[in-house]
Design a protein around this motif. Structure first.
Motif, mmCIF file in Angstrom:
data_model
loop_
_atom_site.group_PDB
_atom_site.id
_atom_site.type_symbol
_atom_site.label_atom_id
_atom_site.label_comp_id
_atom_site.label_asym_id
_atom_site.label_seq_id
_atom_site.Cartn_x
_atom_site.Cartn_y
_atom_site.Cartn_z
ATOM 1 N N GLY A 231 0.761 -1.239 0.000
ATOM 2 C CA GLY A 231 0.000 0.000 0.000
ATOM 3 C C GLY A 231 0.789 1.284 0.000
ATOM 4 O O GLY A 231 0.203 2.367 0.114
ATOM 5 N N VAL A 232 2.092 1.222 -0.142
ATOM 6 C CA VAL A 232 2.911 2.441 -0.094
ATOM 7 C C VAL A 232 2.634 3.319 -1.311
ATOM 8 O O VAL A 232 2.783 2.877 -2.453
ATOM 9 C CB VAL A 232 4.413 2.099 -0.006
ATOM 10 N N GLU A 233 2.230 4.562 -1.047
ATOM 11 C CA GLU A 233 1.958 5.507 -2.125
ATOM 12 C C GLU A 233 3.246 6.226 -2.536
ATOM 13 O O GLU A 233 4.052 6.593 -1.686
ATOM 14 C CB GLU A 233 0.925 6.548 -1.666
ATOM 15 N N PRO A 234 3.433 6.447 -3.851
ATOM 16 C CA PRO A 234 4.670 7.088 -4.332
ATOM 17 C C PRO A 234 4.648 8.603 -4.123
ATOM 18 O O PRO A 234 4.692 9.393 -5.079
ATOM 19 C CB PRO A 234 4.691 6.722 -5.809
ATOM 20 N N ALA A 235 4.577 9.035 -2.873
ATOM 21 C CA ALA A 235 4.590 10.460 -2.554
ATOM 22 C C ALA A 235 5.889 11.082 -3.058
ATOM 23 O O ALA A 235 6.930 10.413 -3.156
ATOM 24 C CB ALA A 235 4.452 10.659 -1.053
ATOM 25 N N GLU A 236 5.827 12.365 -3.346
ATOM 26 C CA GLU A 236 6.990 13.046 -3.923
ATOM 27 C C GLU A 236 8.208 12.960 -3.017
ATOM 28 O O GLU A 236 9.336 12.845 -3.484
ATOM 29 C CB GLU A 236 6.637 14.515 -4.204
ATOM 30 N N ASN A 237 7.980 13.018 -1.711
ATOM 31 C CA ASN A 237 9.104 12.954 -0.771
ATOM 32 C C ASN A 237 9.144 11.621 -0.019
ATOM 33 O O ASN A 237 9.646 11.538 1.097
ATOM 34 C CB ASN A 237 9.031 14.103 0.222
ATOM 35 N N LEU A 238 8.638 10.571 -0.656
ATOM 36 C CA LEU A 238 8.666 9.239 -0.051
ATOM 37 C C LEU A 238 10.087 8.868 0.338
ATOM 38 O O LEU A 238 11.037 9.092 -0.422
ATOM 39 C CB LEU A 238 8.123 8.206 -1.045
ATOM 40 N N ASP A 239 10.232 8.275 1.512
ATOM 41 C CA ASP A 239 11.555 7.836 1.930
ATOM 42 C C ASP A 239 12.110 6.852 0.904
ATOM 43 O O ASP A 239 11.423 5.902 0.513
ATOM 44 C CB ASP A 239 11.468 7.155 3.302
ATOM 45 N N PRO A 240 13.343 7.067 0.447
ATOM 46 C CA PRO A 240 13.927 6.192 -0.587
ATOM 47 C C PRO A 240 13.924 4.717 -0.215
ATOM 48 O O PRO A 240 13.844 3.853 -1.094
ATOM 49 C CB PRO A 240 15.357 6.728 -0.727
ATOM 50 N N LEU A 241 14.004 4.413 1.072
ATOM 51 C CA LEU A 241 14.018 3.016 1.504
ATOM 52 C C LEU A 241 12.704 2.305 1.192
ATOM 53 O O LEU A 241 12.650 1.078 1.177
ATOM 54 C CB LEU A 241 14.303 2.930 3.007
ATOM 55 N N LEU A 242 11.649 3.104 0.947
ATOM 56 C CA LEU A 242 10.328 2.511 0.697
ATOM 57 C C LEU A 242 9.910 2.644 -0.760
ATOM 58 O O LEU A 242 8.734 2.433 -1.090
ATOM 59 C CB LEU A 242 9.280 3.190 1.597
ATOM 60 N N LYS A 243 10.840 2.964 -1.616
ATOM 61 C CA LYS A 243 10.527 3.179 -3.031
ATOM 62 C C LYS A 243 9.776 1.998 -3.635
ATOM 63 O O LYS A 243 8.839 2.177 -4.429
ATOM 64 C CB LYS A 243 11.814 3.434 -3.813
ATOM 65 N N ASN A 244 10.165 0.796 -3.250
ATOM 66 C CA ASN A 244 9.511 -0.410 -3.771
ATOM 67 C C ASN A 244 8.697 -1.127 -2.700
ATOM 68 O O ASN A 244 8.370 -2.307 -2.843
ATOM 69 C CB ASN A 244 10.570 -1.359 -4.347
ATOM 70 N N GLY A 245 8.356 -0.398 -1.626
ATOM 71 C CA GLY A 245 7.648 -1.029 -0.521
ATOM 72 C C GLY A 245 8.547 -2.031 0.196
ATOM 73 O O GLY A 245 9.765 -2.046 0.022
ATOM 74 N N ILE A 246 7.935 -2.865 0.990
ATOM 75 C CA ILE A 246 8.668 -3.937 1.684
ATOM 76 C C ILE A 246 7.893 -5.230 1.443
ATOM 77 O O ILE A 246 6.849 -5.470 2.054
ATOM 78 C CB ILE A 246 8.775 -3.667 3.199
ATOM 79 N N ALA A 247 8.390 -6.037 0.535
ATOM 80 C CA ALA A 247 7.696 -7.274 0.177
ATOM 81 C C ALA A 247 7.676 -8.232 1.362
ATOM 82 O O ALA A 247 8.731 -8.586 1.911
ATOM 83 C CB ALA A 247 8.372 -7.927 -1.018
ATOM 84 N N LEU A 248 6.471 -8.638 1.768
ATOM 85 C CA LEU A 248 6.312 -9.540 2.900
ATOM 86 C C LEU A 248 5.238 -10.569 2.576
ATOM 87 O O LEU A 248 4.075 -10.215 2.344
ATOM 88 C CB LEU A 248 5.892 -8.760 4.156
ATOM 89 N N SER A 249 5.620 -11.830 2.572
ATOM 90 C CA SER A 249 4.621 -12.881 2.367
ATOM 91 C C SER A 249 3.764 -13.007 3.611
ATOM 92 O O SER A 249 4.077 -12.451 4.674
ATOM 93 C CB SER A 249 5.321 -14.210 2.080
ATOM 94 N N ALA A 250 2.677 -13.745 3.518
ATOM 95 C CA ALA A 250 1.805 -13.961 4.666
ATOM 96 C C ALA A 250 2.569 -14.623 5.815
ATOM 97 O O ALA A 250 2.394 -14.263 6.984
ATOM 98 C CB ALA A 250 0.607 -14.815 4.264
#
Length: 328
Positions: A282-301
């Motif tokens: 659900g991470v939105e690509p905000a203009e000042n999004l923290d670079p560490l979250l650029k691709n979200g954090i993939a987590l399986s169930a």
């Protein structure tokens, strides 16, 4: 970690035995009581003020109303703070513990000194909606406060400095450092993680620890974690005036997170499942999004389940149930 051998309200400064102890796996604190000597009487006064609803404009709201001990001094089930006349604020009430190690307070870091933190709640129209002078007048004319201030500070005059110092003697002692995680970290009492908790810990270190650094499980920085494409709350920018700080908020501690929901600055998530799924998808690509979250954090169930098992090891039951911190 802290002990009082008698009823704190009965102690004189000469009978002090309360102490501030740094857990073995913690660094030195920022606040050290050098100019605010910690005493049993001062601590007891600060605790009484913390739970004193008559300090608010309509006599209904205390600090303890929005910072409840059973929720690790957060506000259980309330998305945002509720103040006088049931006025609703715009931000979630953060938990209060390990404050002596912080250099900035509130979601936006708008206050730098623990002793001045109460002024925000006192003056905010959606919190206590009063002013420090009105509180001083009340305390001067309301037993047993004149006597309690004399016991705590040896002073017959009640002023703003002493009021704020007494609050700090209580809030700075709210140390949470005895969760299962801490016992494992310090190799105490043979404590060990279960296989699920250990797997979650390894995943946490791989995927989450860049922002949620041990031992506080926050790096105290301010970041955009992609909650919205465009934030309706200025966040840190309200303090700094810097455009790139728009919608950035302090990285919250994950200690006691089992009990501090709802989560995020606006309390939008009621469960850890929602929080983890936000980072997964659900991470939105905000203009000042923290670079560490650029691709979200993939987590399986399975990974989400394991991380939750680890996060529960951050619950400090001794802290939450410590009657020393309870309303007397």
């Amino acid at each position: 970690m802290y002990a009082c051998s008698k009823n704190e309200t009965e102690l004189l400064p000469t009978q002090v035995d309360i102490t501030f102890t740094v857990p073995a796996n913690f660094p030195a604190p920022t606040y050290n009581f050098e100019n605010n000597k910690l005493t049993n009487a001062g601590f007891a006064l600060g605790r009484k003020l913390f739970y004193e609803a008559r300090l608010s404009a309509d006599k209904s709201i205390s600090c303890g109303s929005c910072h409840q001990q059973f929720a690790a001094f957060a506000n259980l089930d309330h998305k945002v703070s509720h103040g006088v006349n049931n006025c609703q604020g715009k931000r979630n009430s953060p938990p209060l513990f390990n404050l002596a190690w912080q250099k900035g307070y509130f979601w936006d870091g708008g206050v730098k000194n623990i002793e001045t933190v109460p002024l925000n709640a006192i003056g905010d129209v959606c919190e206590m909606s009063t002013d420090i002078q009105s509180i001083i007048t009340f305390l001067k004319n309301t037993p047993p406060y004149p006597n309690l201030f004399k016991q705590a500070f040896g002073a017959t005059e009640i002023n703003s400095q002493l009021v704020l110092k007494s609050f700090a003697q209580f809030t700075a002692v709210l140390v949470s450092g005895n969760a299962k995680y801490d016992q494992v970290s310090r190799k105490e009492n043979g404590a060990t993680f279960t296989p699920g908790e250990q797997a979650g810990y390894l995943l946490f270190k791989e995927k989450c620890s860049s922002c949620h650094k041990e031992p506080f499980f926050t790096d105290f920085s301010y970041r955009s974690n992609g909650l919205d494409l465009t934030s309706t709350d200025e966040g840190r920018a309200h303090i700094t005036g810097v455009e790139t700080d728009m919608g950035t908020f302090r990285v919250p501690t994950l200690r006691n997170i089992e009990y501090t929901g709802p989560y995020m600055h606006d309390g939008r998530f009621y469960s850890l499942d929602e929080v983890l799924e936000h980072y997964n998808s659900g991470v939105e690509p905000a203009e000042n999004l923290d670079p560490l979250l650029k691709n979200g954090i993939a987590l399986s169930a399975t990974e989400q389940k394991q991380i939750k098992l680890f996060l529960i090891t951050l619950t400090d039951h001794d802290f939450i149930k410590n009657t020393l911190y309870s309303e007397q």
